[in-house]
Design a protein around this motif. Structure first.
Motif, PDB file in Angstrom:
ATOM      1  N   LEU A 257       0.809  -1.218   0.000  1.00 48.15           N
ATOM      2  CA  LEU A 257       0.000   0.000   0.000  1.00 48.15           C
ATOM      3  C   LEU A 257       0.844   1.270   0.000  1.00 48.15           C
ATOM      4  O   LEU A 257       0.324   2.357  -0.256  1.00 48.15           O
ATOM      5  N   ASN A 258       2.123   1.135   0.267  1.00 51.00           N
ATOM      6  CA  ASN A 258       2.990   2.314   0.333  1.00 51.00           C
ATOM      7  C   ASN A 258       4.086   2.295  -0.733  1.00 51.00           C
ATOM      8  O   ASN A 258       5.099   2.984  -0.605  1.00 51.00           O
ATOM      9  N   THR A 259       3.871   1.512  -1.781  1.00 49.61           N
ATOM     10  CA  THR A 259       4.841   1.409  -2.866  1.00 49.61           C
ATOM     11  C   THR A 259       4.186   1.805  -4.176  1.00 49.61           C
ATOM     12  O   THR A 259       3.043   1.432  -4.452  1.00 49.61           O
ATOM     13  N   SER A 260       4.898   2.553  -4.981  1.00 48.46           N
ATOM     14  CA  SER A 260       4.430   2.903  -6.327  1.00 48.46           C
ATOM     15  C   SER A 260       4.990   1.878  -7.304  1.00 48.46           C
ATOM     16  O   SER A 260       6.190   1.875  -7.592  1.00 48.46           O
ATOM     17  N   GLU A 270      -2.944  -0.897 -11.043  1.00 49.95           N
ATOM     18  CA  GLU A 270      -4.313  -0.478 -10.737  1.00 49.95           C
ATOM     19  C   GLU A 270      -5.256  -1.677 -10.686  1.00 49.95           C
ATOM     20  O   GLU A 270      -6.087  -1.800  -9.773  1.00 49.95           O
ATOM     21  N   MET A 273      -4.622  -3.662  -7.439  1.00 50.80           N
ATOM     22  CA  MET A 273      -5.229  -3.034  -6.264  1.00 50.80           C
ATOM     23  C   MET A 273      -6.736  -3.256  -6.251  1.00 50.80           C
ATOM     24  O   MET A 273      -7.342  -3.502  -5.201  1.00 50.80           O
ATOM     25  N   ASP A 291      -8.692   0.602   1.694  1.00 50.24           N
ATOM     26  CA  ASP A 291      -7.279   0.940   1.478  1.00 50.24           C
ATOM     27  C   ASP A 291      -6.851   0.618   0.052  1.00 50.24           C
ATOM     28  O   ASP A 291      -6.118   1.393  -0.578  1.00 50.24           O
ATOM     29  N   TYR A 292      -7.289  -0.537  -0.451  1.00 52.53           N
ATOM     30  CA  TYR A 292      -6.894  -0.944  -1.809  1.00 52.53           C
ATOM     31  C   TYR A 292      -7.686  -0.185  -2.874  1.00 52.53           C
ATOM     32  O   TYR A 292      -7.116   0.261  -3.878  1.00 52.53           O
ATOM     33  N   SER A 294      -8.850   2.720  -2.687  1.00 52.78           N
ATOM     34  CA  SER A 294      -8.378   4.102  -2.710  1.00 52.78           C
ATOM     35  C   SER A 294      -7.163   4.266  -3.619  1.00 52.78           C
ATOM     36  O   SER A 294      -6.903   5.358  -4.130  1.00 52.78           O
ATOM     37  N   LYS A 295      -6.407   3.174  -3.812  1.00 53.33           N
ATOM     38  CA  LYS A 295      -5.261   3.223  -4.720  1.00 53.33           C
ATOM     39  C   LYS A 295      -5.703   3.173  -6.186  1.00 53.33           C
ATOM     40  O   LYS A 295      -4.998   3.661  -7.068  1.00 53.33           O
ATOM     41  N   SER A 296      -6.866   2.568  -6.445  1.00 55.28           N
ATOM     42  CA  SER A 296      -7.343   2.432  -7.822  1.00 55.28           C
ATOM     43  C   SER A 296      -8.151   3.634  -8.288  1.00 55.28           C
ATOM     44  O   SER A 296      -8.249   3.876  -9.490  1.00 55.28           O
ATOM     45  N   LEU A 298      -7.500   6.675  -8.053  1.00 59.81           N
ATOM     46  CA  LEU A 298      -6.674   7.807  -8.475  1.00 59.81           C
ATOM     47  C   LEU A 298      -6.735   8.000  -9.982  1.00 59.81           C
ATOM     48  O   LEU A 298      -6.554   9.112 -10.489  1.00 59.81           O
TER      49      LEU A 298
END
Length: 397
Positions: A257-260, A270, A273, A291-292, A294-296, A298
């Protein structure tokens, strides 16, 4: 399902690791097996007990043993019958064990009876475990991967490659079968055993009093995602499904969750996640799913936005749910109008619910929206005729 001595011995062979199903040409076709009944299960156990010094005693305990195994794994998976049978022949009392305990026993057995026989093990145990871990989460390593790890990742492997060490690695990864040279170094199989090893090794490293070993965790995770991101994503998904509440997975999750991540031809961050979010949503872990998702969102992923809204709705965060449903609807998500209508109906905002049910019907032909709108009409004042007319028109169309 039927095990004799030779078949048990061959279970770890390289040729079987990647051939789970019967093959027709280049395609793999799953074998359709009937449900495993107690007679079949006992026949399997008889094959495992046969020829051991515990055979006579164990064969007298049929009812007791079958009851213990059934309580251990209500899903009746043959794998756990196999593991339990092996444990019983080695004098273990499996009463009260659950699936995690039997996997733990089998993993410990793997280390004590196989890995520890390797000539490199006692001097380079940590390095070899790191390699086994990487091979498992990546599903396999190539020789070039091991060369790359030695050259670029400090602290992962503390020995050099040589003809002698290459032979030791071949023996370790082939489970001491007579193979001239490995083309690939396979990870632990079956998957659930590998998944448990993935979280267990991370937990052991994370708890180490040596900061050097704790730092290895991040290096291992970075290497796995760099070497084979698609395979690592798949094994991460499986591990989350079976061991998502473990401390080891929590460490993996924090990294993820903290890696690009970089997209490649075979891996899309994407989509990964999104799939992880859906997994935790289906397991009713809504905060984790958020949490997951929220990464998608974007990248304005309308599916992730709609799923995020559903999570917020389940958590009774109605304003957040409404906000994301409206955003998903604006992006033409086919379920957003219906979900928004259901939210409004649950809040007693029936006029708004009617509006969005109609939108779901007109724009997306949503059959559940027809039923829910009909119920809304039927329960409303003087709208029973409207409910009947709605159903009639839908059936005609």
């Amino acid at each position: 399902r039927y095990f004799d001595e030779n078949l048990i011995y061959s279970l770890d062979s390289v040729s079987l690791r990647y051939n789970y199903f019967g093959r027709t040409g280049e395609e793999s076709t799953p074998l359709h097996l009937s449900e495993m009944g107690e007679d079949t299960k006992w026949l399997m156990l008889e094959q495992i007990f046969g020829g051991t010094d515990k055979e006579e005693n164990l064969l007298k305990r049929k009812t007791e043993i079958l009851q213990q195994i059934n309580q251990q794994d209500p899903l009746n998976r043959p794998l756990f019958t196999l593991f339990s049978g092996i444990a019983l022949t080695e004098g273990q009392n499996i009463e009260g064990w659950d699936t995690k305990q039997i996997i733990h026993y089998y993993l410990k057995r793997q280390e004590e009876k196989l890995w520890s026989k390797n000539n490199l093990w006692h001097k380079h145990k940590s390095s070899l475990k790191n390699l086994l871990w990487l091979a498992t989460i990546c599903e396999f390593l190539e020789y070039a991967d091991i060369e790359y790890i030695i050259d670029n990742a400090k602290g992962i492997i503390d020995f050099e490659l040589s003809d002698e060490n290459d032979q030791n690695l071949d023996e370790l990864f082939s489970a001491f079968r007579e193979i001239s040279r490995l083309v690939e170094y396979p990870g632990l199989k079956p998957d659930i055993l590998g998944e448990y090893f993935i979280v267990k090794h991370i937990e052991e490293l994370s708890k180490s009093p040596k900061k050097r070993l704790r730092n290895v965790v991040i290096s291992l995770l970075e290497l796995a995602w760099e070497i084979r991101p698609e395979n690592t994503a798949w094994m991460t998904y499986l591990t989350a499904d079976n061991f998502g509440s473990s401390q080891g997975y929590a460490t993996i999750e924090h990294f993820v969750l903290n890696t690009s991540f970089r997209d490649s031809e075979s891996f899309n961050a994407e989509d990964f996640m999104l799939e992880m979010g859906i997994l935790f949503y289906n397991n009713h872990c809504y905060n984790k799913a958020i949490d997951y998702f929220s990464k998608s969102i974007l990248a304005d992923n309308h599916i992730a936005i709609n799923m995020l809204a559903l999570c917020q709705s389940h958590l009774s965060n109605h304003m957040e749910a409404e906000k994301y449903f409206l955003k998903a609807k604006a992006l033409n998500n086919p379920s957003a109008s219906y979900n928004l209508a259901m939210l409004y109906m649950s809040l007693g905002r029936n006029l708004e619910a009617e509006q969005h049910f109609m939108s779901a019907i007109e724009l997306h032909k949503h059959p559940d929206a027809v039923l829910q709108l009909a119920l809304l009409y039927y329960n409303g004042n003087n709208k029973k005729d409207s409910a009947l007319q709605l159903i009639t028109n839908w059936e005609k169309n």
